[in-house]
Scaffold this active site. Structure first.
Site, PDB file in Angstrom:
ATOM      1  N   SER A 202      34.554  41.967  50.536  1.00 36.17           N
ATOM      2  CA  SER A 202      35.268  42.142  49.285  1.00 36.17           C
ATOM      3  C   SER A 202      36.173  43.361  49.342  1.00 36.17           C
ATOM      4  CB  SER A 202      34.283  42.297  48.129  1.00 36.17           C
ATOM      5  OG  SER A 202      34.022  43.661  47.892  1.00 36.17           O
ATOM      6  N   LYS A 203      37.034  43.418  48.364  1.00 33.69           N
ATOM      7  CA  LYS A 203      37.960  44.547  48.344  1.00 33.69           C
ATOM      8  C   LYS A 203      37.234  45.852  48.066  1.00 33.69           C
ATOM      9  CE  LYS A 203      41.775  41.548  47.414  1.00 33.69           C
ATOM     10  NZ  LYS A 203      42.987  41.193  46.721  1.00 33.69           N
TER      11      LYS A 203
END
Length: 502
Positions: A267-268
């Site tokens: 994920s970011k």
RNA sequence: GCCCCUAUCGUCUAGCGGCCUAGGACACCGCCCUUUCAAGGCGGCAGCGCGGGUUCGAACCCCGUUGGGGGCACCA
């Protein structure tokens, strides 16, 4: 509408692939891996890579993100044959500028009966599902498919504006995926998708296949997250073919996810997911490129470190694995370390400069002395780091004035009682040394400390290392002394000696 | 709930019916080398999810099962 699903496009010769991100957020490794595989496949086959920007969502898209995308691709060394910045026969390559085309295609599709106007709101659809005892999450129910002209006119009377939906075919859709093989999507499992909002604003569902068709894309290589949207894309391609806009359905290949720790998609939130964070830590473009290509693919069972041209020579999309791959920062760094070692010495030293600047050790313009020190010490640190960001720590002592050198606490406390005596002996020996060169320094220090004081090498050289570099760990000591120079070396030894008195 | 994908050491993978008492890489553990730390060399630990088939023979083919992932938007 065609009876059977054509899964193999009949296209002019030549592979044409595309990379078509939407400019939202910071480029992450999954995105770059997708770009990389498209690029590698194009180069391997002698085909073309098209770089298109899917900016139809004005609310989320940003110009900053667009420029970061360009920066990311250029940094890691991926080039494209057609698209933004370089132009080509299918301009423009930003979807925000292709509105006329979409409006035209929409009109033709509607006239041919592939599209229909749908007035149902999501709430109404859900209510119908509930009323019929069906799962409310079933998706659109096709209610507006059979609306008559009078029905539609009446709804318009009420001030309602329709979206445009694609009429999905009533047969199974079979896709021969390049990485997963044959996949069958049962008829009826995919609800009629909305292609344009009320008012005509085109959606991704329309624009992506339309542009693929318009740009002659033969192979759609994209993330696994889009696998379930494939049937509606195939259906659209068939419709486009029917109205003469396209010549067939492209091949699809769905690349596996890039996962983070645990079993989540990278994920970011994970810092290592950002390409720019990786670059700041000191990944080499060729090192990261190498590692990223290993996410779902392998050059062979034996060779794990390879150059860009070796990747291109060997890469085939059909060799890609279907299972998700975990991004392992330790392995990425190890692969990078191998590339660091492969660098020609001068090249390596030059690549260090931005990181030394970033650490504030050197300024914008390097002095002659700094250049010499970096070039001399480069080969010493090259086998000792995996990421360029580790270099400032190892080279700092060479780029710091004598009186600004700080001795780290751990280094200071590693010194034994006899450190003072060792430094005294080292000073005498070095002051008498006429030839300031590594092997001579080593010989005289060994004679004075190891032989003369009967110390183990580790104990003998430790205090000198701490005095000169300020650290317990440093590049090889004698070479470091040579590069630092006689005056600075003796000054630093004297400084630590004096400090010990306090 | 429905649909789809997926399954070899801790991780990434090689393997595409016999070459497999399953190979490599990262990580980890030893040893060698050694002025610290690395690099390098040598060695070690560790895996075919489970159950049925098919076959003379299965990690490889088929079916089922379990686990993991994704989708089911007027986002992309």
């Amino acid at each position: 509408m065609t009876e059977q699903t054509p899964t193999i496009a009949t296209r002019p010769s030549g592979v044409r692939v595309r990379f078509c991100p939407s400019p939202t957020g910071v480029p992450h490794v999954g995105l770059v891996r997708t770009a990389l595989f498209n690029w590698a496949y194009a180069r391997h086959t002698g085909g073309k890579l098209v770089f298109r920007i899917e900016d139809t969502d004005a609310a989320r898209d940003s110009e900053e993100s667009y420029h970061q995308l360009l920066d990311a691709l250029r940094w890691i060394g991926l080039d494209w044959d057609e698209g933004v910045e370089v132009g080509g026969p299918h301009e423009p390559y930003r979807q925000s500028q292709r509105g006329d085309l979409y409006a035209d295609v929409l009109a033709r599709l509607l006239q041919a009966g592939h599209l229909y106007e749908a007035f149902s709101t999501p709430d109404e659809v859900e209510a119908r599902h509930r009323a019929a005892g069906r799962d409310p999450k079933l998706g659109y129910d096709g209610h507006d498919r059979s609306l008559t002209a009078e029905d539609r006119a009446a709804l318009r009377e009420q001030g309602r504006e329709p979206v445009l939906r694609l009429r999905m075919p009533d047969h199974d859709i079979v896709v021969d995926d390049l990485v997963r093989g044959e996949i069958t999507f049962p008829a009826g499992a995919t609800p009629d998708p909305v292609l344009a909002r009320a008012g005509g604003a085109p959606l991704y569902t329309l624009v992506n296949p339309v542009d693929d068709a318009a740009m002659g894309i033969t192979h759609v290589l994209r993330g696994e997250d889009l696998l379930s949207s494939t049937p509606r894309q195939v259906a659209l391609h068939e419709a486009l073919t029917d109205i003469g806009f396209s010549t067939g359905v492209p091949r699809f290949g769905h690349l596996p996810y890039v996962m983070g720790d645990g079993n989540r998609k990278l994920s970011k939130r994970d810092p290592e997911s950002s390409l720019f964070v990786l670059r700041e830590r000191g990944f080499l473009p060729e090192g990261l490129l190498n590692y990223l290509s290993l996410l779902g693919w392998a050059l062979s069972g034996e060779q794990h470190v390879f150059r860009r041209d070796e990747l291109v020579a060997a890469f085939d999309i059909t060799d890609v694995v279907g299972a998700p791959a975990r991004f392992d920062l330790a392995k990425a760094a190890a692969i990078n370390g191998s590339h660091v070692r492969l660098l020609e010495a001068g090249d390596f030293s030059r690549r260090l400069v931005p990181y030394l600047q970033g650490a504030g050790l050197v300024g914008e313009e390097l002095t002659e002395a700094q250049v010499q020190a970096i070039e001399a010490a480069g080969p010493l640190v090259q086998p000792r780091i995996t990421l360029l960001g580790e270099a400032p720590g190892m080279l700092g002592f060479l780029l710091t004035p004598d009186d600004a050198l700080e001795v780290e606490g751990a280094a200071r406390s590693s010194l034994r009682e006899d450190a003072g005596a060792v430094l005294d002996a080292a000073t005498s020996a070095l002051e008498a040394l006429s030839d300031w060169e590594a092997s001579a320094i080593e010989a005289t220090l060994r004679e004075a400390l190891v032989t003369g004081m009967d110390l183990k090498p580790k104990v003998a050289f430790g205090p000198v290392r701490v005095a000169v570099t300020g650290r317990k760990v440093s590049p090889p000591l004698f070479e470091s002394l040579e590069i630092l120079g006689r005056v600075s070396s003796l000054a630093r030894i004297a400084a630590l000696r004096a400090n010990l008195e306090e």
